[in-house]
Enzyme design. Structure first.
Site, PDB file in Angstrom:
ATOM      1  N   HIS A  88       1.012  -1.323   0.149  1.00  0.00           N
ATOM      2  CA  HIS A  88       0.100  -0.098   0.113  1.00  0.00           C
ATOM      3  C   HIS A  88       0.945   1.336  -0.101  1.00  0.00           C
ATOM      4  O   HIS A  88       1.931   1.305  -0.342  1.00  0.00           O
ATOM      5  CB  HIS A  88      -1.176   0.113   1.079  1.00  0.00           C
ATOM      6  CG  HIS A  88      -1.702  -1.303   1.257  1.00  0.00           C
ATOM      7  ND1 HIS A  88      -2.766  -1.970   0.342  1.00  0.00           N
ATOM      8  CD2 HIS A  88      -1.552  -2.296   2.135  1.00  0.00           C
ATOM      9  CE1 HIS A  88      -3.296  -2.977   0.766  1.00  0.00           C
ATOM     10  NE2 HIS A  88      -2.396  -3.306   1.858  1.00  0.00           N
ATOM     11  N   GLU A  97      -1.717   0.273   8.276  1.00  0.00           N
ATOM     12  CA  GLU A  97      -0.687  -0.804   7.537  1.00  0.00           C
ATOM     13  C   GLU A  97       0.200  -0.305   6.693  1.00  0.00           C
ATOM     14  O   GLU A  97       1.393  -0.645   6.788  1.00  0.00           O
ATOM     15  CB  GLU A  97      -1.818  -1.714   6.707  1.00  0.00           C
ATOM     16  CG  GLU A  97      -0.949  -2.717   6.266  1.00  0.00           C
ATOM     17  CD  GLU A  97      -1.806  -3.785   5.133  1.00  0.00           C
ATOM     18  OE1 GLU A  97      -1.015  -4.414   4.561  1.00  0.00           O
ATOM     19  OE2 GLU A  97      -3.017  -3.700   4.842  1.00  0.00           O
ATOM     20  N   HIS A 109       3.523  -6.848   4.351  1.00  0.00           N
ATOM     21  CA  HIS A 109       1.890  -6.420   4.711  1.00  0.00           C
ATOM     22  C   HIS A 109       1.666  -6.834   6.106  1.00  0.00           C
ATOM     23  O   HIS A 109       2.464  -7.475   6.744  1.00  0.00           O
ATOM     24  CB  HIS A 109       0.962  -7.156   3.782  1.00  0.00           C
ATOM     25  CG  HIS A 109       1.026  -6.616   2.405  1.00  0.00           C
ATOM     26  ND1 HIS A 109      -0.187  -5.946   1.922  1.00  0.00           N
ATOM     27  CD2 HIS A 109       2.001  -7.063   1.305  1.00  0.00           C
ATOM     28  CE1 HIS A 109       0.229  -5.618   0.600  1.00  0.00           C
ATOM     29  NE2 HIS A 109       1.388  -6.309   0.187  1.00  0.00           N
ATOM     30  N   GLU A 136       2.373 -11.659   5.621  1.00  0.00           N
ATOM     31  CA  GLU A 136       1.442 -10.846   6.240  1.00  0.00           C
ATOM     32  C   GLU A 136       1.988 -11.015   7.846  1.00  0.00           C
ATOM     33  O   GLU A 136       1.980 -12.007   8.346  1.00  0.00           O
ATOM     34  CB  GLU A 136      -0.041 -11.244   6.505  1.00  0.00           C
ATOM     35  CG  GLU A 136      -0.596 -11.221   4.842  1.00  0.00           C
ATOM     36  CD  GLU A 136      -1.342 -10.035   4.387  1.00  0.00           C
ATOM     37  OE1 GLU A 136      -0.999  -9.018   5.342  1.00  0.00           O
ATOM     38  OE2 GLU A 136      -1.797  -9.853   3.569  1.00  0.00           O
TER      39      GLU A 136
END
Length: 288
Positions: free
Chosen positions: A78, A115, A170, A252
């Site tokens: 992101h 995040e 992430h 993640e």
């Protein structure tokens, strides 16, 4: 289950990982700096026969860095600016098996820690660790662009760099009670510009090594809601993996929506451990 109970699938090579911890611990990086008390050991005078010829500029060759000549692309998930560009990140891009949004805003903890901030912080720490080992490190974004890049461009950056390994960083946004980390591996995908056949096996080895080292360094356990306790998950719907032509995985690091995981993810010391766990997994893979 306790962290020491996690044993990922054993990679083909059993060599002990080369630890990428110098940037964390402040350990010396060359033999000259490793004397007692951090001082270089005193050297005895050279004999006349051992001296270089007069006028010679010859120098002792520098020790080879463990990851010298290797290129690693780190993909911070992101972008903090994505939330201000909904139209741009909502545009559809081709991911080989279909179309998806250019990017998303990502998730956040209940207290508002985004995040995108987490991924940049861990990625910068990871870059420092890998560069200390001699690797060339490329970030797909470093908070230096207003949004994105789109998922297809993220893949192209790794491909263009001819990276030896690519890791997309992430944190998940699942339900409370869902805890732990998992590493996402590419499935066999063929369609449009996507063709992962050649990278599936090396990506799995990269992912296994990251999972094992991440668990060992951070003390975190594999996800209790994805991967059946293996810490690994294979997917065919992520453009960043589908369009990659070099070994690539996602990690993640935890679930931002679970209070216990969030308490770890927001802690600076834990983020350093997360970066170190990923770095040691990458180093182990590249030195196999």
């Amino acid at each position: 289950m306790p962290p020491h109970d996690f044993t990922p699938p054993t990679p083909r090579s059993r060599r002990r990982p080369v630890l990428a911890s110098a940037a964390l611990t402040g350990l010396c990086l060359t033999a000259a700096g490793c004397g007692g008390g951090g001082q270089a050991p005193a050297s005895s005078p050279a004999s006349p026969t051992s001296r270089p010829p007069a006028g010679s500029t010859a120098a002792r060759p520098a020790p080879t860095a463990p990851l010298g000549g290797r290129t690693v692309v780190i993909d911070p998930g992101h972008n903090p600016g994505n939330r201000d560009h909904p139209r741009e990140i909502g545009a559809q891009v081709d991911i080989g098996t279909g179309h998806k949004e250019c990017d998303t805003t990502g998730t956040a903890t209940n207290s508002g820690y985004a995040e995108a901030r987490f991924t940049l912080d861990v990625s910068r720490r990871l870059r420092a660790l890998l560069e200390a080992e001699g690797a060339k490190v490329v970030l797909t974004q470093d908070g230096d662009r207003p949004f994105g890049p789109c998922v297809d461009e993220r893949a192209r950056i790794g491909n263009k760099a001819k990276a030896d390994a690519v890791v997309s960083v992430h944190a998940d946004g699942s339900a409370t009670g869902n805890r732990g980390f998992h590493v996402i591996l590419p499935a066999v995908v063929k369609g449009g510009e996507a063709g992962t056949e050649k990278i599936v096996a090396p990506s799995r080895e990269l992912g296994e090594r990251i999972a094992g080292n991440f668990a060992r360094i951070t003390g975190s356990t594999p996800s209790n809601y994805i991967g059946g306790g293996s810490g690994l998950d294979t997917r065919n719907d992520l453009g960043g993996l589908n369009l990659s032509t070099v070994p690539k995985v996602f990690i993640e690091c935890g679930n931002m929506r679970d209070p216990e995981d969030a308490a770890l993810l927001t802690r600076e010391g834990w983020r350093q451990k997360a970066a170190l766990g990923i770095a040691e997994g990458i180093t182990s893979y590249l030195k196999r």
